[in-house]
Write an enzyme that holds these catalytic residues in place. Structure first.
Site, mmCIF file in Angstrom:
data_model
loop_
_atom_site.group_PDB
_atom_site.id
_atom_site.type_symbol
_atom_site.label_atom_id
_atom_site.label_comp_id
_atom_site.label_asym_id
_atom_site.label_seq_id
_atom_site.Cartn_x
_atom_site.Cartn_y
_atom_site.Cartn_z
ATOM 1 N N ASP A 172 -17.409 -0.464 114.737
ATOM 2 C CA ASP A 172 -18.306 -1.226 113.866
ATOM 3 C C ASP A 172 -18.103 -2.742 114.008
ATOM 4 O OD1 ASP A 172 -20.472 -0.968 112.209
ATOM 5 O OD2 ASP A 172 -19.307 -0.794 110.357
ATOM 6 N N LYS A 194 -17.780 7.782 103.767
ATOM 7 C CA LYS A 194 -18.470 8.553 104.798
ATOM 8 C C LYS A 194 -17.841 9.936 104.935
ATOM 9 C CE LYS A 194 -19.693 4.641 107.787
ATOM 10 N NZ LYS A 194 -21.151 4.820 107.826
ATOM 11 N N LYS A 232 -21.298 -8.946 113.578
ATOM 12 C CA LYS A 232 -20.705 -8.097 112.545
ATOM 13 C C LYS A 232 -19.346 -7.603 113.049
ATOM 14 C CE LYS A 232 -21.187 -3.568 110.252
ATOM 15 N NZ LYS A 232 -22.041 -2.397 109.973
ATOM 16 N N ARG A 282 -24.633 -5.815 106.135
ATOM 17 C CA ARG A 282 -25.560 -6.849 105.658
ATOM 18 C C ARG A 282 -24.876 -7.763 104.638
ATOM 19 N NH1 ARG A 282 -29.586 -2.154 103.717
ATOM 20 N NH2 ARG A 282 -28.450 -1.134 105.417
HETATM 21 N N1 BES Z 1 -21.789 0.896 110.476
HETATM 22 C C1 BES Z 1 -22.767 1.656 109.798
HETATM 23 C C2 BES Z 1 -23.973 1.965 110.666
HETATM 24 C C3 BES Z 1 -23.785 3.056 111.686
HETATM 25 C C4 BES Z 1 -23.683 4.374 111.300
HETATM 26 C C5 BES Z 1 -23.810 2.753 113.008
HETATM 27 C C6 BES Z 1 -23.553 5.372 112.254
HETATM 28 C C7 BES Z 1 -23.694 3.748 113.966
HETATM 29 C C8 BES Z 1 -23.567 5.046 113.588
HETATM 30 C C9 BES Z 1 -23.266 0.893 108.577
HETATM 31 O O1 BES Z 1 -22.329 0.115 107.932
HETATM 32 C C10 BES Z 1 -23.714 1.924 107.611
HETATM 33 O O2 BES Z 1 -22.903 2.661 107.138
HETATM 34 N N2 BES Z 1 -25.012 1.947 107.325
HETATM 35 C C11 BES Z 1 -25.564 2.891 106.443
HETATM 36 C C12 BES Z 1 -26.582 2.201 105.563
HETATM 37 C C13 BES Z 1 -27.079 3.046 104.428
HETATM 38 C C14 BES Z 1 -25.971 3.254 103.422
HETATM 39 C C15 BES Z 1 -28.245 2.363 103.794
HETATM 40 C C16 BES Z 1 -26.239 3.986 107.279
HETATM 41 O O3 BES Z 1 -26.839 3.662 108.299
HETATM 42 O O4 BES Z 1 -26.114 5.141 106.918
HETATM 43 ZN ZN ZN Z 2 -20.806 -0.598 109.065
HETATM 44 MN MN MN Z 3 -21.187 1.184 106.496
#
Ligand code: BES
Ligand code: ZN
Ligand code: MN
Length: 503
Positions: free
Chosen positions: A279, A268, A256, A342
Site C-alpha cells: 500500500d 480487513k 500514498k 484519501r
Molecule cells: N489500500 C486499499 C485499497 C486496495 C484494496 C488496493 C485492495 C488494492 C487491493 C485502500 O486503503 C482501501 O482499503 N480502500 C477501501 C475503500 C473503501 C473502504 C471505501 C476499498 O477499496 O475497499
Molecule cells: Zn490503503
Molecule cells: Mn485501506
C-alpha cells in the site's frame, strides 16, 4: 545491472565474444549477405523459427559465432511493446543458464529512426526487469546471473537518448519494486524516509523529512488521525529535484505511503492481508521517479511529497464516526477507517499548494474498486484538467505503462455528503474509485490536478507475487515531455527524445 550501448552491425553481432547473443527477429526481417542472416532466413523458411512475439529458437556453441549461446527471439511487428516482450522471453530462457554477459542485438530490426529509439528503450526496460530479484530478507539469496547487458544497434549515437531514458527508468522501476516488496517491518515510514534521504545525496536533489511534531504544527489533522493507531511514527517526505531556474513552477508528485494497511478499526479480512504491504507503492513510484530524474538530469523542477504511516487498529486508533480537521480547514467524518489513503493524501495535496505547481499528480493504491474496473492492465486516471490528462495518457502509451481516464462528474460526489462534517470519507459501493477521486478533488482546487489509482497495476499477487514498479515509466515519460526546449542549441539526439515523448 550494467548496461552498454554499442554499434554492432550484423556481422559484428555474430563475431562479438559474450555468453549469449539474443537476436531480435521481426516478421518483416530481410536477409543480408552475412552468414547469421542467412541462417535466420533459412530457419524461418523451414518453420523452425516463428517470428511471433515471444517465440524462441536456441543454439549452443554454434561454429562461427562469438557467443556461447544463441537465442533467436521473434518480435512480431517489431513494435516497442513486442520488442519488450521478445527480450523478456529470451532472457527468461537464459535465466537457468550460467550466462552473465548478454548482447541484445537490434540490428535485425527494421524501421524509422524514431521507432528504433523506442525499441532501444523497450529492450533496456526488459533487461532491467529481468535483472531484478528480491534479496533483502533472504538468508541465501540466489546468485545474481545475467547482469551485463550490451545493446547492439546499427548506430549507437542515433538511439543514445532512448538508451539513456531506458536505463534511468530501469533504475527507477527497480528501486520502486524493491521498496514495494520489502516486508512491512522492513519498510516502515522511518525506513522509507531513509531511502529518500539516500536519493538526497544525488546531484540536484534535496530531501527533507518531517516527523509528527512538524506535521502537527502544519495542521495535518487528517494524516495524523490515520497514524495515531500505530506505534511507528509517521513521516512526511519532501523531495526536490532542481534541474531548471527556481522561477520555473515545478510538477509535484504526491505518493500514498501506507506501509501497512490493516484497515484500522474497520479491519480487513485475513485473506491476502499481507499484500497490504504494497500500500506504499505510490510512494515507491515517487522515489523511483526521482531516482530516474537524478540519472537523466533533465531541465525541469519537480517536487515529490510522500505521506507515510501505518493504518493500525489500537486503543488510540481513529474510529468510525470520528470527525477530523484537515490542513485545508475542511472537516471530514471518517465513516470507514479503511478509506485511509484519501485521508493522508488530502493533507499532502494541501501542502502542495505552497509550491505554486504547474501540475500535481498523486499516485495511490487507493481502491479495490479500481482493480474491479480496470484489472492489472491500466492504471485509473482521474484529472480535473484535460491537457494534463492527455499528457499523462500519451506518456503511458509511449512508456508501455498505460492508464485509462475515468470520469469526475459532480454527481458522483453526492454520496460523500454528511450531516456531521464538510465531507465524509466514503460514499456507497458504487463507483468506488470515482468517489474516492471526488473526495481528493476537493483538496486539489488550486492547481491542475490528476490522480492515478494504481491499486490494480502496482503489484502482482499469486505465484508471481511482487511489485511491478509501475507507474515509474509513465511518470518519467510525462516529466520529460514537460521539458521546455532550451533556446541554445542542443545535441540532435536529445532534441529527438524530447519531441518523441511529447507526441
Ligand atoms: N489500500 C486499499 C485499497 C486496495 C484494496 C488496493 C485492495 C488494492 C487491493 C485502500 O486503503 C482501501 O482499503 N480502500 C477501501 C475503500 C473503501 C473502504 C471505501 C476499498 O477499496 O475497499
Ligand atoms: Zn490503503
Ligand atoms: Mn485501506
Amino acid at each position: 545491472m550494467d548496461f552498454e550501448l554499442k554499434t554492432l552491425s550484423r556481422p559484428r553481432s555474430a563475431s562479438e565474444k559474450c555468453d549469449a547473443l539474443v537476436v531480435l527477429v521481426p516478421a518483416a526481417m530481410t536477409a543480408q549477405a552475412d552468414a547469421l542472416s542467412g541462417l535466420i532466413a533459412s530457419a524461418i523458411k523451414a518453420k523452425d523459427l516463428q517470428t511471433d512475439c515471444g517465440k524462441l529458437l536456441q543454439a549452443y556453441r554454434s561454429p562461427g559465432l562469438g557467443a556461447s549461446r544463441l537465442v533467436l527471439a521473434g518480435v512480431g511487428s517489431g513494435s516497442a511493446k513486442d520488442v519488450k516482450a521478445g527480450v523478456a522471453a529470451a532472457l527468461a530462457a537464459l535465466k537457468s543458464s550460467s550466462a552473465q554477459r548478454v548482447i541484445i542485438s537490434l540490428s535485425w530490426l527494421t524501421g524509422e529512426p524514431a521507432e528504433l529509439l523506442a525499441q532501444t528503450q523497450a529492450a533496456v526496460l526488459a533487461c532491467g526487469q529481468s535483472a531484478y530479484s528480491y534479496r533483502h530478507t533472504l538468508s541465501k539469496p540466489a546468485p545474481a546471473r545475467l547482469h551485463k547487458f550490451i545493446i547492439g544497434v546499427p548506430a549507437a549515437d542515433a538511439v543514445r537518448s532512448g538508451f539513456d531514458h531506458g536505463v534511468a527508468v530501469a533504475l527507477g522501476v527497480n528501486l520502486a519494486r524493491e521498496w514495494g516488496n520489502r516486508p512491512p517491518n522492513h519498510a516502515t515510514p522511518t525506513l522509507l524516509a531513509g531511502a529518500a534521504r539516500e536519493l538526497g545525496k544525488l546531484p540536484r536533489m534535496r530531501v527533507d523529512v518531517l516527523g509528527p511534531r512538524e506535521v502537527a504544527r502544519l495542521g495535518m489533522g487528517s494524516f495524523m488521525a490515520v497514524a495515531q493507531g500505530s506505534e511507528e511514527p509517521l513521516r512526511f517526505i519532501v523531495l526536490r529535484y532542481s534541474g531548471a531556474a527556481a522561477s520555473q513552477a515545478p510538477v509535484v508528485l504526491v505518493g500514498k505511503g501506507i506501509t501497512f494497511d490493516t484497515g484500522g478499526i474497520s479491519i480487513k479480512p485475513a485473506a491476502e492481508m499481507d499484500e497490504m504491504k504494497f500500500d506504499m507503492c505510490g510512494a515507491a513510484s515517487v522515489l523511483g521517479t526521482f531516482r530516474a530524474l537524478a540519472e537523466l538530469q533533465p531541465r525541469l523542477n519537480a517536487v515529490g511529497l510522500i505521506a507515510a504511516c501505518e493504518n493500525m487498529p489500537d486503543g488510540r486508533a481513529l474510529k468510525p464516526g470520528d470527525v477530523v480537521r484537515s490542513m485545508s480547514g475542511q472537516t471530514i467524518e471518517v465513516l470507514n477507517t479503511d478509506a485511509e489513503g484519501r485521508l493522508i493524501l488530502c493533507d499532502a495535496l494541501t501542502y502542495a499548494e505552497r509550491f505554486k505547481p504547474r501540475a500535481v499528480v498523486d499516485i495511490a493504491t487507493l481502491t479495490g474498486a479500481c482493480v474491479i474496473a480496470l484489472g492489472a492492465v491500466r492504471s485509473g486516471l482521474f484529472a480535473s484538467d484535460d491537457a494534463l490528462a492527455s499528457a499523462l495518457q500519451h506518456a503511458g502509451e509511449a512508456a508501455l505503462d498505460p492508464c485509462w481516464r475515468m470520469p469526475l462528474d459532480d454527481e458522483y460526489a453526492e454520496g460523500l455528503k454528511t450531516h456531521f462534517a464538510d465531507v465524509a470519507n466514503v460514499a456507497g459501493r458504487a463507483a468506488g474509485s470515482v468517489t474516492a477521486a471526488k473526495f481528493l478533488q476537493r483538496f486539489a482546487t488550486q492547481f491542475p490536478w490528476a490522480h492515478l489509482d494504481i491499486a490494480g497495476t502496482a503489484w502482482k499477487g499469486g505465484a508471481a507475487k511482487g511489485a511491478t514498479g509501475r507507474p515509474v515509466g509513465l511518470l518519467v515519460q510525462y516529466l520529460l515531455s514537460q521539458v521546455q526546449p532550451p533556446a541554445s542549441p542542443v545535441k540532435p539526439a536529445r532534441r529527438a527524445a524530447v519531441r518523441r515523448s511529447k507526441a
